[in-house]
Design an enzyme around this catalytic site. Structure first.
Site, PDB file in Angstrom:
ATOM      1  CG  HIS A   9      -1.808   1.107   1.430  1.00 48.96           C
ATOM      2  ND1 HIS A   9      -1.686   2.011   2.450  1.00 48.96           N
ATOM      3  CD2 HIS A   9      -2.897   1.477   0.717  1.00 48.96           C
ATOM      4  CE1 HIS A   9      -2.672   2.886   2.376  1.00 48.96           C
ATOM      5  NE2 HIS A   9      -3.414   2.590   1.339  1.00 48.96           N
ATOM      6  CD  GLU A  36      -3.108   1.953  -2.775  1.00 50.33           C
ATOM      7  OE1 GLU A  36      -4.167   2.598  -2.744  1.00 50.33           O
ATOM      8  OE2 GLU A  36      -2.030   2.404  -2.296  1.00 50.33           O
ATOM      9  CG  ASP A  38      -3.696   6.702  -3.187  1.00 45.96           C
ATOM     10  OD1 ASP A  38      -4.687   5.966  -3.272  1.00 45.96           O
ATOM     11  OD2 ASP A  38      -2.954   6.728  -2.182  1.00 45.96           O
ATOM     12  CG  HIS A  51      -3.465   9.247   0.410  1.00 43.88           C
ATOM     13  ND1 HIS A  51      -3.990  10.083   1.369  1.00 43.88           N
ATOM     14  CD2 HIS A  51      -4.316   8.203   0.321  1.00 43.88           C
ATOM     15  CE1 HIS A  51      -5.112   9.556   1.844  1.00 43.88           C
ATOM     16  NE2 HIS A  51      -5.324   8.408   1.232  1.00 43.88           N
ATOM     17  CD  GLU A 122      -7.908   5.081  -3.579  1.00 50.45           C
ATOM     18  OE1 GLU A 122      -7.060   4.464  -2.891  1.00 50.45           O
ATOM     19  OE2 GLU A 122      -8.781   5.829  -3.092  1.00 50.45           O
TER      20      GLU A 122
HETATM   21  O1  G3P Z   1      -6.110   0.432  -1.183  1.00 51.80           O
HETATM   22  C1  G3P Z   1      -7.211   1.158  -0.819  1.00 51.80           C
HETATM   23  C2  G3P Z   1      -6.840   2.203   0.149  1.00 51.80           C
HETATM   24  O2  G3P Z   1      -5.650   2.774  -0.265  1.00 51.80           O
HETATM   25  C3  G3P Z   1      -7.909   3.218   0.283  1.00 51.80           C
HETATM   26  O3  G3P Z   1      -7.634   4.199   1.219  1.00 51.80           O
HETATM   27  O4  G3P Z   1      -6.991   6.420   1.926  1.00 51.80           O
HETATM   28  O5  G3P Z   1      -5.265   4.661   1.760  1.00 51.80           O
HETATM   29  O6  G3P Z   1      -6.239   5.634  -0.294  1.00 51.80           O
HETATM   30  P1  G3P Z   1      -6.489   5.288   1.133  1.00 51.80           P
HETATM   31 CA    CA Z   2      -5.173   4.335  -1.913  1.00 51.74          CA
END
Ligand code: G3P
Ligand code: CA
Length: 261
Positions: A9, A36, A38, A51, A122
């Protein structure tokens, strides 16, 4: 490999500054199945891996990411806020720990990994650029040959969002690209276990999974895969392993991999 996929993440973000190249390379070295990230659009239309809507927490800049050009963001330090940034002993700080990461640089790193890697991207909403985020993302993925992927392709991308509209847009722009609808609360319609707009994968947060033991079995019975975020504590990793989820999204991929066995 048996058991769920382990996704790092924002990279190995417990150990190193989130969304930096160093955090992603560390995750790959630790054996994460996937990464992962953003993405947000800059003022001049580039996708960057950040993020927060604002720069303040993870850089030495101030204000909104969307109000800055790529060149302006490139001048900032995105690593020194994190205790894992270093430097170690007398070594200078590694630029991979401090430099802004663009989506394209991340895709290049993933392609250069020399092994299969899954990438969860994301799109963050709300944003002043609305649907341009998904349009630009699909353009970039198409340029990298990632919109039509087969099971044997080394790099496979899945697009995620908390916004059902963003998931729908992605499906319209690239119908074969897998999508995750992220969930931090429990909408009424979820009791039936079905996701809207053709999202194939459900992405509930660990708090939801912990408090609603019926959720994962219901989603899976409805034919969905389930990726859970952000699973950082050993007890939570064990809980989602026992629940039979398909993906674990974690800041600590080495821990999740060790428990998966
Ligand atoms: O992987 C999903 C997760 O990242 C969603 O929450 O706030 O960490 O982007 P956030
Ligand atoms: Ca995320």
């Amino acid at each position: 490999m048996s058991g769920p996929l382990v996704f790092a993440h924002r990279g190995s973000s417990a150990a190193l500054p989130e969304h930096t190249l160093a955090a992603y390379l560390r995750a790959l070295k630790e054996g994460a199945d996937g990464l992962e990230c953003d993405v947000r659009l800059t003022r001049d239309g580039h996708l960057v891996c950040v993020h927060d809507r604002r720069l303040d927490r993870t850089s030495n800049g101030r204000g909104k990411v969307s109000a800055r050009t790529l060149a302006e963001l490139e001048a900032l330090d995105f690593g020194s806020w994190h205790p894992g940034c270093g430097p170690d002993a007398d070594e200078p700080v590694d630029p991979a720990r401090t430099r802004l990461l663009t989506l394209e640089r991340l895709l290049d790193a993933v392609h250069g990994a020399g092994r299969p890697v899954r990438l969860l991207i994301e799109t963050k909403h709300p944003t002043r650029y609305g649907g341009n985020v998904e349009r630009r993302l699909v353009d970039v993925l198409r340029r990298y040959g990632l919109t039509e992927q087969g099971p044997d392709d080394p790099v496979r991308v899945t697009v995620m969002s908390f916004s059902p509209l963003a998931v729908r847009r992605t499906r319209e722009l690239a119908p074969t690209l897998p999508t995750v609808l992220l969930l931090d609360t429990l909408p009424g319609w979820l009791r039936l276990g079905r996701l809207p707009f053709g999202a194939r994968i459900a992405g509930p947060g660990i708090a939801l999974v912990r408090s609603r033991p019926w959720l994962v079995p219901t989603l899976r019975a409805a034919g969905h895969q389930v990726y859970v975020w952000t699973v950082n504590e050993p007890d939570d990793v064990d809980l989602v392993l026992a629940a039979g989820v398909d993906g674990i999204i974690t800041d600590r991929p080495a821990l999740a991999l060790a428990r998966r066995g």
